[in-house]
Design a protein around this motif. Structure first.
Motif, PDB file in Angstrom:
ATOM      1  N   SER A 149      36.609  38.272  42.769  1.00  0.00           N
ATOM      2  CA  SER A 149      35.850  38.781  43.913  1.00  0.00           C
ATOM      3  C   SER A 149      34.565  37.987  44.021  1.00  0.00           C
ATOM      4  O   SER A 149      34.180  37.264  43.101  1.00  0.00           O
ATOM      5  CB  SER A 149      35.553  40.272  43.762  1.00  0.00           C
ATOM      6  N   GLN A 183      31.192  41.932  47.172  1.00  0.00           N
ATOM      7  CA  GLN A 183      32.102  42.454  46.157  1.00  0.00           C
ATOM      8  C   GLN A 183      33.303  43.183  46.748  1.00  0.00           C
ATOM      9  O   GLN A 183      34.262  43.492  46.038  1.00  0.00           O
ATOM     10  CB  GLN A 183      31.339  43.360  45.198  1.00  0.00           C
ATOM     11  N   HIS A 200      38.053  40.531  47.945  1.00  0.00           N
ATOM     12  CA  HIS A 200      38.864  40.250  46.764  1.00  0.00           C
ATOM     13  C   HIS A 200      39.701  39.000  47.013  1.00  0.00           C
ATOM     14  O   HIS A 200      40.215  38.791  48.114  1.00  0.00           O
ATOM     15  CB  HIS A 200      39.754  41.444  46.446  1.00  0.00           C
TER      16      HIS A 200
END
Length: 266
Positions: free
Chosen positions: A64, A69, A72
């Motif tokens: 990631s 975040q 992915h």
């Protein structure tokens, strides 16, 4: 962070073409700024790509972005290789990442391999994979999924904005995404007619821009499953909040001069 001029009087144009010599011509216009985006239809089968998108989260080489975040990936983006240890991980897993992506697409050919072959044939100087300043060959692509209910804030992508690798300033850098799934709603690609002059945070290898300063996007595109969209990634761009599964095969194309080979990496 210094922004380039926000000229709201200039509209950002979009070209549509097929995966043939028309794409090479469109990329030249994209590099010069004559157009801001290119849409290429029918790059992969929508039904099969949706099946692949549902499997990406189960693959071995998951990663990631530290700044995004909720994005992915299958394969570490080179934007994340900010230490010698992470650079080693990037290069040591590159072959395995590509094999895993090719395997999940079997019996079909990985769409980015199809794009690579087409551009190598049609671009006058051909296409090759970008070389790291150390001489190592970079990985040509990765797969990305944005979490349901999240977005990517305005930013730019440039290979020379790294603190750990001394890439030369490119003539142009282009970003390509092949859409495997687009979610139920949202996930629009937004582009602003603005070119930041330098990275806001070289360590982060990114330029994040306040939406209040930018105002409304100068161009908004709603992706379609199976198509490829290429943009000039030196323009500020973002992805709106998405509902559902939004997955892509993603890559960058770098031109060192207008007549140089295309260099592909991620």
């Amino acid at each position: 962070m210094a922004l380039g001029t926000l000229d709201k009087s200039v509209s950002l144009a979009v070209a549509e073409c097929h995966l043939d010599y028309g794409l090479a011509s469109a990329l030249a216009s994209l590099a010069t700024g004559e157009i801001a985006a290119v849409r290429v239809t029918g790059v992969c089968d929508p039904v099969f790509s949706g099946q692949v998108a549902a499997q990406l989260g189960k693959l071995t080489h998951g990663a990631s972005y530290r700044n995004f975040q909720h994005m992915h990936t299958v394969g570490m983006s080179f934007f994340e290789a900010v230490t010698p240890e992470k650079e080693h991980l990037y290069f040591s897993t590159a072959e395995a990442v590509m094999q895993e992506l090719q395997d999940v697409w079997a019996p079909h050919v990985l769409p980015t391999d199809v794009v690579r072959a087409a551009l190598n044939e049609t671009w006058p100087a051909g296409l090759t994979t970008l070389q790291h300043p150390s001489g190592q060959t970079m990985r040509p692509c990765l797969a990305r999924t944005i979490e349901h209910g999240t977005e990517l804030r305005p930013h730019v992508d440039r290979c020379d904005w790294y603190s750990h690798a001394e890439f030369a300033e490119p003539y142009a850098q282009l970003s390509g995404n092949i859409y495997l799934s687009v979610g139920d709603t949202g996930g629009e690609l937004a582009i602003w007619n603005s070119r930041p002059e330098h990275a806001s945070n070289p360590i982060a290898c990114e330029c994040s821009v306040d939406r209040d300063y930018l105002g409304e996007p100068d161009l908004t595109l709603t992706p379609r499953v199976g198509e490829m969209i290429l943009i000039n990634s030196q323009l500020v761009h973002a992805v709106g909040k998405v509902r559902g599964l939004r997955s892509t095969l993603s890559f960058f194309l770098v031109l060192q001069t207008k007549d140089s080979p295309l260099w592909m990496y991620h």
